[in-house]
Design a protein around this motif. Sequence first.
Motif, PDB file in Angstrom:
ATOM      1  N   LEU A 249      -7.620  74.234  25.775  1.00 53.21           N
ATOM      2  CA  LEU A 249      -7.738  74.289  24.325  1.00 53.21           C
ATOM      3  C   LEU A 249      -7.812  72.880  23.720  1.00 53.21           C
ATOM      4  CD1 LEU A 249      -5.358  77.201  23.274  1.00 53.21           C
ATOM      5  CD2 LEU A 249      -7.834  77.081  22.963  1.00 53.21           C
ATOM      6  N   ASP A 250      -7.081  71.936  24.328  1.00 53.75           N
ATOM      7  CA  ASP A 250      -7.198  70.539  23.887  1.00 53.75           C
ATOM      8  C   ASP A 250      -8.643  70.064  24.033  1.00 53.75           C
ATOM      9  OD1 ASP A 250      -4.498  70.144  23.246  1.00 53.75           O
ATOM     10  OD2 ASP A 250      -3.994  69.732  25.329  1.00 53.75           O
ATOM     11  N   GLY A 251      -9.227  70.377  25.202  1.00 52.20           N
ATOM     12  CA  GLY A 251     -10.609  69.981  25.451  1.00 52.20           C
ATOM     13  C   GLY A 251     -11.569  70.622  24.476  1.00 52.20           C
ATOM     14  N   LEU A 252     -11.297  71.891  24.130  1.00 50.87           N
ATOM     15  CA  LEU A 252     -12.158  72.594  23.174  1.00 50.87           C
ATOM     16  C   LEU A 252     -12.102  71.930  21.804  1.00 50.87           C
ATOM     17  CD1 LEU A 252     -13.953  75.023  22.441  1.00 50.87           C
ATOM     18  CD2 LEU A 252     -11.862  76.310  21.966  1.00 50.87           C
ATOM     19  N   LEU A 253     -10.893  71.608  21.352  1.00 49.86           N
ATOM     20  CA  LEU A 253     -10.747  70.948  20.053  1.00 49.86           C
ATOM     21  C   LEU A 253     -11.434  69.592  20.048  1.00 49.86           C
ATOM     22  CD1 LEU A 253      -9.462  70.817  17.205  1.00 49.86           C
ATOM     23  CD2 LEU A 253      -7.481  69.731  18.276  1.00 49.86           C
ATOM     24  N   LEU A 254     -11.255  68.829  21.123  1.00 50.48           N
ATOM     25  CA  LEU A 254     -11.867  67.507  21.210  1.00 50.48           C
ATOM     26  C   LEU A 254     -13.387  67.603  21.131  1.00 50.48           C
ATOM     27  CD1 LEU A 254      -9.658  65.952  24.048  1.00 50.48           C
ATOM     28  CD2 LEU A 254      -9.778  65.140  21.691  1.00 50.48           C
ATOM     29  N   ASP A 255     -13.947  68.514  21.927  1.00 47.95           N
ATOM     30  CA  ASP A 255     -15.406  68.620  21.980  1.00 47.95           C
ATOM     31  C   ASP A 255     -15.979  69.129  20.665  1.00 47.95           C
ATOM     32  OD1 ASP A 255     -17.729  68.324  23.782  1.00 47.95           O
ATOM     33  OD2 ASP A 255     -17.999  70.453  23.407  1.00 47.95           O
ATOM     34  N   MET A 256     -15.355  70.139  20.077  1.00 44.82           N
ATOM     35  CA  MET A 256     -15.844  70.672  18.804  1.00 44.82           C
ATOM     36  C   MET A 256     -15.777  69.604  17.710  1.00 44.82           C
ATOM     37  SD  MET A 256     -16.864  73.817  19.220  1.00 44.82           S
ATOM     38  CE  MET A 256     -17.523  73.168  20.762  1.00 44.82           C
ATOM     39  N   GLY A 257     -14.694  68.820  17.711  1.00 44.81           N
ATOM     40  CA  GLY A 257     -14.559  67.760  16.707  1.00 44.81           C
ATOM     41  C   GLY A 257     -15.621  66.692  16.854  1.00 44.81           C
ATOM     42  N   VAL A 258     -15.895  66.292  18.098  1.00 47.55           N
ATOM     43  CA  VAL A 258     -16.923  65.277  18.336  1.00 47.55           C
ATOM     44  C   VAL A 258     -18.289  65.792  17.915  1.00 47.55           C
ATOM     45  CG1 VAL A 258     -18.143  63.961  20.117  1.00 47.55           C
ATOM     46  CG2 VAL A 258     -15.659  64.126  20.187  1.00 47.55           C
ATOM     47  N   ILE A 259     -18.562  67.070  18.180  1.00 48.49           N
ATOM     48  CA  ILE A 259     -19.855  67.651  17.797  1.00 48.49           C
ATOM     49  C   ILE A 259     -20.020  67.638  16.279  1.00 48.49           C
ATOM     50  CG2 ILE A 259     -21.174  69.809  17.732  1.00 48.49           C
ATOM     51  CD1 ILE A 259     -20.111  70.388  20.533  1.00 48.49           C
ATOM     52  N   VAL A 260     -18.929  67.913  15.552  1.00 44.98           N
ATOM     53  CA  VAL A 260     -18.990  67.881  14.094  1.00 44.98           C
ATOM     54  C   VAL A 260     -19.291  66.462  13.609  1.00 44.98           C
ATOM     55  CG1 VAL A 260     -17.626  68.114  11.987  1.00 44.98           C
ATOM     56  CG2 VAL A 260     -17.488  69.868  13.749  1.00 44.98           C
ATOM     57  N   VAL A 261     -18.635  65.468  14.207  1.00 44.48           N
ATOM     58  CA  VAL A 261     -18.890  64.070  13.833  1.00 44.48           C
ATOM     59  C   VAL A 261     -20.341  63.708  14.133  1.00 44.48           C
ATOM     60  CG1 VAL A 261     -18.294  61.659  14.305  1.00 44.48           C
ATOM     61  CG2 VAL A 261     -16.489  63.378  14.149  1.00 44.48           C
ATOM     62  N   LYS A 262     -20.849  64.155  15.290  1.00 42.52           N
ATOM     63  CA  LYS A 262     -22.238  63.873  15.646  1.00 42.52           C
ATOM     64  C   LYS A 262     -23.208  64.559  14.697  1.00 42.52           C
ATOM     65  CE  LYS A 262     -23.309  64.216  20.021  1.00 42.52           C
ATOM     66  NZ  LYS A 262     -23.358  64.788  21.396  1.00 42.52           N
ATOM     67  N   ALA A 263     -22.855  65.768  14.257  1.00 41.13           N
ATOM     68  CA  ALA A 263     -23.716  66.482  13.305  1.00 41.13           C
ATOM     69  C   ALA A 263     -23.804  65.724  11.990  1.00 41.13           C
ATOM     70  CB  ALA A 263     -23.184  67.894  13.075  1.00 41.13           C
ATOM     71  N   ALA A 264     -22.678  65.112  11.586  1.00 41.88           N
ATOM     72  CA  ALA A 264     -22.683  64.328  10.348  1.00 41.88           C
ATOM     73  C   ALA A 264     -23.575  63.102  10.485  1.00 41.88           C
ATOM     74  CB  ALA A 264     -21.260  63.901   9.992  1.00 41.88           C
ATOM     75  N   GLY A 265     -23.696  62.580  11.706  1.00 41.41           N
ATOM     76  CA  GLY A 265     -24.562  61.419  11.948  1.00 41.41           C
ATOM     77  C   GLY A 265     -25.826  61.796  12.672  1.00 41.41           C
ATOM     78  N   ALA A 266     -26.315  63.025  12.418  1.00 37.93           N
ATOM     79  CA  ALA A 266     -27.495  63.526  13.127  1.00 37.93           C
ATOM     80  C   ALA A 266     -28.732  62.686  12.857  1.00 37.93           C
ATOM     81  CB  ALA A 266     -27.752  64.981  12.740  1.00 37.93           C
ATOM     82  N   PHE A 267     -28.766  62.010  11.708  1.00 36.44           N
ATOM     83  CA  PHE A 267     -29.933  61.191  11.364  1.00 36.44           C
ATOM     84  C   PHE A 267     -29.994  59.923  12.211  1.00 36.44           C
ATOM     85  CE2 PHE A 267     -26.369  59.954   8.756  1.00 36.44           C
ATOM     86  CZ  PHE A 267     -26.391  58.569   8.817  1.00 36.44           C
ATOM     87  N   VAL A 268     -28.921  59.601  12.939  1.00 35.49           N
ATOM     88  CA  VAL A 268     -28.908  58.428  13.810  1.00 35.49           C
ATOM     89  C   VAL A 268     -29.448  58.845  15.172  1.00 35.49           C
ATOM     90  CG1 VAL A 268     -27.501  56.625  14.879  1.00 35.49           C
ATOM     91  CG2 VAL A 268     -26.902  57.502  12.610  1.00 35.49           C
ATOM     92  N   PRO A 269     -30.624  58.378  15.573  1.00 32.09           N
ATOM     93  CA  PRO A 269     -31.205  58.792  16.849  1.00 32.09           C
ATOM     94  C   PRO A 269     -30.290  58.468  18.018  1.00 32.09           C
ATOM     95  CG  PRO A 269     -32.841  57.665  15.500  1.00 32.09           C
ATOM     96  CD  PRO A 269     -31.522  57.487  14.821  1.00 32.09           C
ATOM     97  N   GLY A 270     -30.035  59.487  18.851  1.00 33.13           N
ATOM     98  CA  GLY A 270     -29.175  59.307  19.997  1.00 33.13           C
ATOM     99  C   GLY A 270     -27.704  59.227  19.628  1.00 33.13           C
TER     100      GLY A 270
END
Length: 327
Positions: A249-270
């Motif tokens: 569950l720790d891993g799930l929270l970590l990964d979901m949180g990182v994906i949300v941060v990446k979605a916020a910076g989706a305009f940054v290639p890579g």
Amino acid sequence: MKKRPHYIKIIKAVLLVSMLVLLWQYVKVIDPHQIRAALAKVGAGFGWVILSTIVAYALGTLGWLYCFKDSRASIPKIDLFMIRHVCETVGLFNPASFAGGDMLKIVLLKPYSVSQPTVVTSVIISRLLMIVSQICLLLLAVIWFSLQGKMNPGVWLPGTSIVVIAIICLSLGLIIYKLLAFNWHAEKYPKLSRIRAEFANVRSELIHFYRSSPKELALAFLFFTLHWVVGSLEFYIVLKLFGYDITILDGLLLDMGVIVVKAAGAFVPGQIGVEELGNKVMLSLVGISSIPLWLSVSALRRTRQLIWVLIGAIFYSFFIYKKRIYS
């Protein structure tokens, strides 16, 4: 009309060059010394990271497969796996983010005996289900950790952020409503009329899919949910390899949180720098503030990503070699 293929070739060439440039910039920011040091620490255990991503990508492919309803038998599963991976990789190095990758999915599926409306519907539904399943998992993880007293959402998601998110969602909803409900005159607003027609078609297709194929919809949602869960094992495996006692569950929270941060910076290639920031924020959220560990985790995740980027290039070469694009 004869000039259109010429312009299409120019656009394709420009997109290809821009993606190669962005990919080169992505590779340049990866520190090979940091990667070697991180791989030396985890050793053969890194193979488990690769295995978890293979299973996650396969589950994501199955989720997309069920979005084709009765036409799924027309597309070999291995081809769909390769197409999905190629297009998700393109989404990483495209200023349009996943939208560019989803458009490429429609192009790569042209040679198969599946109608264009079915392909478009499958791409849209699969993207929506991926987003919804991801949000559900994130909310469940946050609620669970909050009930356990391990985190306080108010610390990292203040009231101001909630208000801003609500305003953005409301604004998007109003825009879509206006496009669908307002009677745009085709003569005065031809582009807006076309957009409205497209939205209406998509809406009708979604409603039809929901009513005619509830079983396929449920299975697609299940596989996309499992896709995120298995993908989150990467964090769990990496931190276990470094000797940290965390739960799945720790891993799930970590990964979901990182994906949300990446979605916020989706305009940054890579997501250059964005993913590293997400890793740092989420690790600190679960009480891990070690800078060397953060750097090692980021290096391993970038290494895994680079490996799959290279595999995506091989898959794309396969489609070019077989002359299945635009045929």
